[in-house]
Design an enzyme around this catalytic site. Structure first.
Site, PDB file in Angstrom:
ATOM      1  N   TYR A 159       0.206   2.071   3.613  1.00  0.00           N
ATOM      2  CA  TYR A 159      -0.272   1.292   2.463  1.00  0.00           C
ATOM      3  C   TYR A 159      -0.325  -0.192   2.810  1.00  0.00           C
ATOM      4  O   TYR A 159      -1.372  -0.845   2.662  1.00  0.00           O
ATOM      5  CB  TYR A 159       0.639   1.514   1.239  1.00  0.00           C
ATOM      6  CG  TYR A 159       0.456   0.459   0.162  1.00  0.00           C
ATOM      7  CD1 TYR A 159      -0.724   0.400  -0.580  1.00  0.00           C
ATOM      8  CD2 TYR A 159       1.445  -0.497  -0.096  1.00  0.00           C
ATOM      9  CE1 TYR A 159      -0.908  -0.585  -1.556  1.00  0.00           C
ATOM     10  CE2 TYR A 159       1.267  -1.475  -1.070  1.00  0.00           C
ATOM     11  CZ  TYR A 159       0.087  -1.514  -1.797  1.00  0.00           C
ATOM     12  OH  TYR A 159      -0.091  -2.486  -2.750  1.00  0.00           O
TER      13      TYR A 159
ATOM     14  N   LYS B   6      -3.517  -2.857   3.137  1.00  0.00           N
ATOM     15  CA  LYS B   6      -3.661  -4.076   2.328  1.00  0.00           C
ATOM     16  C   LYS B   6      -3.739  -5.315   3.236  1.00  0.00           C
ATOM     17  O   LYS B   6      -4.501  -6.248   2.970  1.00  0.00           O
ATOM     18  CB  LYS B   6      -2.479  -4.218   1.347  1.00  0.00           C
ATOM     19  CG  LYS B   6      -2.437  -3.179   0.252  1.00  0.00           C
ATOM     20  CD  LYS B   6      -3.630  -3.216  -0.688  1.00  0.00           C
ATOM     21  CE  LYS B   6      -3.685  -4.443  -1.562  1.00  0.00           C
ATOM     22  NZ  LYS B   6      -4.774  -4.356  -2.576  1.00  0.00           N
TER      23      LYS B   6
ATOM     24  N   ASP C 255       3.198  -8.393  -1.435  1.00  0.00           N
ATOM     25  CA  ASP C 255       4.163  -9.019  -0.523  1.00  0.00           C
ATOM     26  C   ASP C 255       4.519  -8.082   0.636  1.00  0.00           C
ATOM     27  O   ASP C 255       5.097  -8.512   1.632  1.00  0.00           O
ATOM     28  CB  ASP C 255       5.430  -9.457  -1.274  1.00  0.00           C
ATOM     29  CG  ASP C 255       6.154  -8.328  -2.001  1.00  0.00           C
ATOM     30  OD1 ASP C 255       5.683  -7.175  -1.959  1.00  0.00           O
ATOM     31  OD2 ASP C 255       7.208  -8.605  -2.615  1.00  0.00           O
ATOM     32  N   GLU C 256       4.150  -6.801   0.523  1.00  0.00           N
ATOM     33  CA  GLU C 256       4.509  -5.837   1.571  1.00  0.00           C
ATOM     34  C   GLU C 256       3.796  -6.125   2.889  1.00  0.00           C
ATOM     35  O   GLU C 256       4.210  -5.636   3.932  1.00  0.00           O
ATOM     36  CB  GLU C 256       4.226  -4.403   1.109  1.00  0.00           C
ATOM     37  CG  GLU C 256       4.984  -4.060  -0.150  1.00  0.00           C
ATOM     38  CD  GLU C 256       4.909  -2.590  -0.549  1.00  0.00           C
ATOM     39  OE1 GLU C 256       4.757  -1.742   0.339  1.00  0.00           O
ATOM     40  OE2 GLU C 256       5.005  -2.319  -1.754  1.00  0.00           O
TER      41      GLU C 256
HETATM   42  P1  NAD Z   1      -3.019   1.366  -9.684  1.00  0.00           P
HETATM   43  O1  NAD Z   1      -2.853   2.425  -8.645  1.00  0.00           O
HETATM   44  O2  NAD Z   1      -2.277   1.485 -10.969  1.00  0.00           O
HETATM   45  O3  NAD Z   1      -4.562   1.218 -10.061  1.00  0.00           O
HETATM   46  C1  NAD Z   1      -5.579   1.229  -9.097  1.00  0.00           C
HETATM   47  C2  NAD Z   1      -6.911   1.377  -9.834  1.00  0.00           C
HETATM   48  O4  NAD Z   1      -7.944   1.336  -8.841  1.00  0.00           O
HETATM   49  C3  NAD Z   1      -7.043   2.708 -10.584  1.00  0.00           C
HETATM   50  O5  NAD Z   1      -7.563   2.481 -11.872  1.00  0.00           O
HETATM   51  C4  NAD Z   1      -8.016   3.505  -9.720  1.00  0.00           C
HETATM   52  O6  NAD Z   1      -8.810   4.401 -10.491  1.00  0.00           O
HETATM   53  C5  NAD Z   1      -8.855   2.386  -9.114  1.00  0.00           C
HETATM   54  N1  NAD Z   1      -9.449   2.793  -7.831  1.00  0.00           N
HETATM   55  C6  NAD Z   1      -8.830   3.406  -6.780  1.00  0.00           C
HETATM   56  N2  NAD Z   1      -9.723   3.646  -5.794  1.00  0.00           N
HETATM   57  C7  NAD Z   1     -10.919   3.155  -6.217  1.00  0.00           C
HETATM   58  C8  NAD Z   1     -12.206   3.097  -5.640  1.00  0.00           C
HETATM   59  N3  NAD Z   1     -12.444   3.604  -4.414  1.00  0.00           N
HETATM   60  N4  NAD Z   1     -13.203   2.510  -6.338  1.00  0.00           N
HETATM   61  C9  NAD Z   1     -12.972   2.006  -7.578  1.00  0.00           C
HETATM   62  N5  NAD Z   1     -11.771   2.062  -8.190  1.00  0.00           N
HETATM   63  C10 NAD Z   1     -10.748   2.627  -7.515  1.00  0.00           C
HETATM   64  O7  NAD Z   1      -2.666   0.007  -8.948  1.00  0.00           O
HETATM   65  P2  NAD Z   1      -1.938  -1.284  -9.538  1.00  0.00           P
HETATM   66  O8  NAD Z   1      -0.487  -1.089  -9.494  1.00  0.00           O
HETATM   67  O9  NAD Z   1      -2.595  -1.683 -10.807  1.00  0.00           O
HETATM   68  O10 NAD Z   1      -2.308  -2.342  -8.393  1.00  0.00           O
HETATM   69  C11 NAD Z   1      -3.495  -3.115  -8.472  1.00  0.00           C
HETATM   70  C12 NAD Z   1      -3.623  -3.939  -7.210  1.00  0.00           C
HETATM   71  O11 NAD Z   1      -2.476  -4.755  -7.045  1.00  0.00           O
HETATM   72  C13 NAD Z   1      -3.718  -3.083  -5.944  1.00  0.00           C
HETATM   73  O12 NAD Z   1      -4.639  -3.673  -5.084  1.00  0.00           O
HETATM   74  C14 NAD Z   1      -2.324  -3.142  -5.356  1.00  0.00           C
HETATM   75  O13 NAD Z   1      -2.360  -3.019  -3.955  1.00  0.00           O
HETATM   76  C15 NAD Z   1      -1.877  -4.523  -5.785  1.00  0.00           C
HETATM   77  N6  NAD Z   1      -0.434  -4.658  -5.946  1.00  0.00           N
HETATM   78  C16 NAD Z   1       0.251  -3.904  -6.844  1.00  0.00           C
HETATM   79  C17 NAD Z   1       1.614  -4.093  -6.999  1.00  0.00           C
HETATM   80  C18 NAD Z   1       2.422  -3.316  -8.021  1.00  0.00           C
HETATM   81  O14 NAD Z   1       3.631  -3.524  -8.118  1.00  0.00           O
HETATM   82  N7  NAD Z   1       1.833  -2.454  -8.810  1.00  0.00           N
HETATM   83  C19 NAD Z   1       2.296  -5.020  -6.210  1.00  0.00           C
HETATM   84  C20 NAD Z   1       1.557  -5.760  -5.285  1.00  0.00           C
HETATM   85  C21 NAD Z   1       0.190  -5.604  -5.181  1.00  0.00           C
END
Ligand code: NAD
Length: 352
Positions: free
Chosen positions: A158, A162, A134-135
């Site tokens: 960030y 995205k 949502d950001e």
């Molecule tokens: P996270 O940081 O916990 O996990 C990211 C994963 O991606 C890790 O396992 C990392 O090893 C892997 N990764 C990073 N770079 C990589 C690359 N170049 N190639 C392959 N793997 C790679 O993130 P999360 O919190 O699980 O978020 C997952 C997705 O959801 C992201 O795209 C994030 O932008 C989105 N998101 C997260 C939230 C939240 O609250 N956590 C909210 C909105 C959106």
């Protein structure tokens, strides 16, 4: 179906992998680079299944991505691999541009070549699902909600990366006809959350007897979504969502950061009272704010509710209760991460 999950060793990706292997008929390929944020311990429970496999790889690396796709022959790709921490994006935006933008482009190009060569029946049912935030919509004042029609206005490195990735995904849909789906969710929380993010950071610092660092005055508002509710939504979207559409996913649980921290403290007071009988809230302290800290995010999730029948099952209180219980029961997991990866260090002040 055969579901390739990028970022399946991260917080949300691992919850999706655990769900799909344990509670769905689908086969799963977890494709993850295992950066500081990824750990295979988060998928240990399901890694022995014959329906699960893992490839360590970088989404920026054309050869590894191509081989993984050709070997696995996915019906769906759910793309969660990303650099995800706003504070880190302030200190070192390059990694965010690389993975979130360049990596998404590599993936899209490889997926397009693979998808074009599929037989008609499989080409029609294939889906590429990008998990976003949502950001991308920017910051709200005290009123209003983000809908799928809200113009993009990202304000941190960030969220800009995205937003760019979302635009690439839609462009591959419009230009090449790739059947894409985008979901934009609010702040997730729950088990296996890397303890640099607000809720797990507060839990581990409270238990260590340290100050609980609340940014600014703690008045920034986020909508909180329990990770397993999010995972149910993701599965509905890639199984039944309409290609070309985006869906907002929120927990219907707006809270000020200070109230989130006080709730965590109250749950800990109940489940693991401090030895000296004082309240965990006594550990709260206020620290320098995040540069450019967006004031408020809030999601209107009526589209996914109407179109796909999804709504969150957890209230904020029930979800926080489950989360704190999980951290109390799994201290070795997060203690190793805090020790080895300096998860609890303050970052993001380089612009201040
Ligand atoms: P996270 O940081 O916990 O996990 C990211 C994963 O991606 C890790 O396992 C990392 O090893 C892997 N990764 C990073 N770079 C990589 C690359 N170049 N190639 C392959 N793997 C790679 O993130 P999360 O919190 O699980 O978020 C997952 C997705 O959801 C992201 O795209 C994030 O932008 C989105 N998101 C997260 C939230 C939240 O609250 N956590 C909210 C909105 C959106």
């Amino acid at each position: 179906m055969r579901i390739m999950v990028t970022g399946g060793a991260g917080f949300i990706g691992s919850a999706l992998v655990r769900h799909l292997v344990a509670d769905s008929p689908h086969d799963v390929l977890n494709f993850d680079k295992l950066t500081y944020a990824g750990t295979l311990s988060a998928v240990e429970k399901v890694s022995g299944s014959s329906r699960y496999r893992f490839v360590q790889g970088d989404i920026c690396d054309v050869g590894t991505v191509r081989r993984a796709i050709m070997d696995f022959q996915p019906d769906v790709i759910t793309h969660l691999a990303a650099e995800s921490h706003v504070d880190r994006s302030i200190d070192a935006p390059g990694a965010f541009i690389q993975t979130n933008l360049v990596g998404t482009h590599v993936l899209l190009d490889e997926v397009r070549a693979y998808w074009c060569a599929l037989p008609d029946a499989r080409r029609n049912t294939f889906r590429f699902h990008h998990i976003s935030t949502d950001e991308v919509y920017g910051s709200l004042g005290p009123e209003g909600l983000f809908t799928e029609a809200t113009p993009y206005d990202p304000r941190s490195p960030y969220s800009a990366s995205k937003a760019g990735a979302d635009h690439l995904v839609s462009a591959w849909g419009h230009t090449y006809g790739l059947p894409v789906l985008i979901t934009n969710c609010s702040n997730n929380y729950g088990p296996y959350h890397f303890p640099e993010k607000l809720i797990p950071l507060m839990i581990v610092k409270a238990l260590a007897g340290e100050m609980l660092p609340v940014y600014g005055q703690g008045v920034n508002v986020r909508d909180w979504l329990y990770v397993d509710d999010h995972v149910r939504a993701l599965r509905l979207v890639f199984e039944r969502g309409t290609p070309g559409e985006s869906y907002n996913i929120g927990g219907n649980a707006e809270r000020r950061n200070i109230d989130v921290v006080k709730t965590v403290c109250a749950v800990l007071d109940h489940l693991r009272p401090r030895a000296d009988g004082r309240a965990y809230a006594d550990q709260i302290g206020f620290v320098a704010d995040r540069p450019g800290h967006d004031l408020r995010y809030a999601i209107d999730a009526s589209k996914i509710r109407h179109d796909l029948g999804w709504s969150p099952r957890e209230s904020f209180e029930s979800g926080i209760g489950k989360t704190v219980q999980w951290y109390l029961a799994n201290e070795p997991w997060w203690q190793a991460i805090v020790r080895e990866r300096q998860a609890d260090q303050r970052r993001g002040l380089s612009a201040a």
